[in-house]
Design a protein around this motif. Structure first.
Motif, PDB file in Angstrom:
ATOM      1  N   PHE A  34      -3.848  -5.375   4.922  1.00  0.00           N
ATOM      2  CA  PHE A  34      -4.763  -4.678   4.031  1.00  0.00           C
ATOM      3  C   PHE A  34      -4.528  -5.152   2.603  1.00  0.00           C
ATOM      4  N   TYR A  36      -5.113  -3.929  -1.317  1.00  0.00           N
ATOM      5  CA  TYR A  36      -5.414  -2.813  -2.195  1.00  0.00           C
ATOM      6  C   TYR A  36      -5.431  -3.313  -3.633  1.00  0.00           C
ATOM      7  N   GLN A  38      -5.007  -1.770  -7.628  1.00  0.00           N
ATOM      8  CA  GLN A  38      -4.555  -0.611  -8.393  1.00  0.00           C
ATOM      9  C   GLN A  38      -4.717  -0.889  -9.878  1.00  0.00           C
ATOM     10  N   SER A  43      -4.704   5.274  -8.661  1.00  0.00           N
ATOM     11  CA  SER A  43      -4.250   5.169  -7.282  1.00  0.00           C
ATOM     12  C   SER A  43      -4.636   3.822  -6.681  1.00  0.00           C
ATOM     13  N   LEU A  44      -4.219   3.610  -5.472  1.00  0.00           N
ATOM     14  CA  LEU A  44      -4.566   2.393  -4.770  1.00  0.00           C
ATOM     15  C   LEU A  44      -5.917   2.567  -4.104  1.00  0.00           C
ATOM     16  N   LEU A  46      -8.413   0.748  -1.386  1.00  0.00           N
ATOM     17  CA  LEU A  46      -8.506  -0.278  -0.356  1.00  0.00           C
ATOM     18  C   LEU A  46      -9.678  -1.204  -0.661  1.00  0.00           C
ATOM     19  N   PHE A  91      -3.439  -4.878 -10.526  1.00  0.00           N
ATOM     20  CA  PHE A  91      -2.268  -5.016  -9.663  1.00  0.00           C
ATOM     21  C   PHE A  91      -2.787  -5.039  -8.235  1.00  0.00           C
ATOM     22  N   ILE A  93      -1.978  -5.177  -4.280  1.00  0.00           N
ATOM     23  CA  ILE A  93      -0.919  -4.869  -3.319  1.00  0.00           C
ATOM     24  C   ILE A  93      -1.442  -5.098  -1.910  1.00  0.00           C
ATOM     25  N   GLN A 105       2.078   1.281   7.769  1.00  0.00           N
ATOM     26  CA  GLN A 105       1.894   0.083   6.978  1.00  0.00           C
ATOM     27  C   GLN A 105       3.128  -0.170   6.143  1.00  0.00           C
ATOM     28  N   PHE A 107       4.338  -2.117   2.787  1.00  0.00           N
ATOM     29  CA  PHE A 107       3.688  -2.620   1.581  1.00  0.00           C
ATOM     30  C   PHE A 107       4.475  -3.756   0.947  1.00  0.00           C
ATOM     31  N   GLY A 108       3.723  -4.681   0.394  1.00  0.00           N
ATOM     32  CA  GLY A 108       4.327  -5.723  -0.393  1.00  0.00           C
ATOM     33  C   GLY A 108       4.649  -5.212  -1.790  1.00  0.00           C
ATOM     34  N   PRO A 109       5.347  -6.019  -2.575  1.00  0.00           N
ATOM     35  CA  PRO A 109       5.765  -5.580  -3.907  1.00  0.00           C
ATOM     36  C   PRO A 109       4.666  -5.664  -4.953  1.00  0.00           C
ATOM     37  N   GLY A 110       3.540  -6.261  -4.590  1.00  0.00           N
ATOM     38  CA  GLY A 110       2.428  -6.330  -5.524  1.00  0.00           C
ATOM     39  C   GLY A 110       2.393  -7.616  -6.327  1.00  0.00           C
ATOM     40  N   ARG A 112       0.737  -8.900 -10.032  1.00  0.00           N
ATOM     41  CA  ARG A 112       0.056  -8.541 -11.278  1.00  0.00           C
ATOM     42  C   ARG A 112      -0.796  -9.727 -11.710  1.00  0.00           C
TER      43      ARG A 112
END
Lengths: 116, 113
Positions: A34, A36, A38, A43-44, A46, A91, A93, A105, A107-110, A112
């Motif tokens: 997925f 996302y 942000q 919030s995140l 999708l 950001f 993610i 799920q 999550f990855g660290p994102g 930027r």
């Protein structure tokens, strides 16, 4: 535990260029990933669901031609922001759902992204 | 349809005080419920989750949450706040058979020394 990585962790690009973000599941297979987005202090949201070997499913309002998603293997999905504009700065993610079927799920660290 | 409401976008507590972050959900199917923590410029870290079984769920860092079906709530608590708990907290809901997560708008927790 399950680990998801993203590369790069941050990127600055010029307006009009394209940038690719990678999302990898390091120790498990992910048939579904997925993406996302942000915005600051929000919030995140999708953007799309990426299934290995098939076309991604985009959420309403997300331009599929602008945000290209490729899920070529069970451990890698990529998001390419094409013809980036400053409003694409955000950001990003990713998350990966393990192929074992548990509804969780990781999550990855994102990443930027800043578009100048 | 599923949605999450987090009451209070900002919560401040004194160090050592009780932490209570509120989350209410709406779901047409039995929900899976999650709490995540996010530190600045980082991804999400899972604190705890509820799927089935015991309604009181214990997570990492001393956090716990209780699933109350009658109240459609999944509030997050910690008996004694620590400075390192200052972060953004997100509640999320997912359906049993679906993949999609719906996130709340987040609660920023400030811990006052």
């Amino acid at each position: 535990g399950a680990v998801v990585s993203q590369h790069p962790s941050w990127v600055i690009c010029k307006s009009g260029t394209s940038v690719k973000i990678e999302c990898r599941s390091l120790d498990f297979q992910a048939t579904t990933m997925f993406w996302y987005r942000q915005f600051p202090k929000q919030s995140l949201m999708l953007m799309a669901t990426s299934n290995e070997g098939s076309k991604a499913t985009y959420e309403q309002g997300v331009e599929k031609d602008k945000f290209l998603i490729n899920h070529a293997s069970l451990t890698l999905s990529t998001l390419t922001v094409t013809s980036a504009h400053p409003e694409d700065s955000s950001f990003y993610i990713c998350s990966a759902r393990d192929a074992g079927g548990r509804n969780e799920q990781y999550f990855g660290p994102g990443t930027r992204l800043t578009v100048t | 349809a599923q949605s999450v409401t987090q009451l209070g976008s900002h919560v401040s507590v004194s160090e050592g005080a009780l932490v209570l972050l509120r989350c209410n959900y709406s779901s047409s199917v039995p929900p899976y419920l999650f709490w995540y923590v996010q530190y600045p410029n980082q991804g999400l870290q899972l604190l705890l989750k509820y799927t089935t079984g015991a309604t009181l769920v214990k997570g990492i860092n001393g956090f716990e949450a209780e699933f109350k079906k009658s109240e459609t709530s999944f509030h997050l608590t910690k008996p004694s706040a620590h400075m390192s708990d200052a972060a953004e907290y997100f509640c999320a809901v997912s359906g049993m058979t679906g993949n999609q997560f719906y996130f709340g708008t987040g609660t920023s927790l400030t811990v006052i020394p």
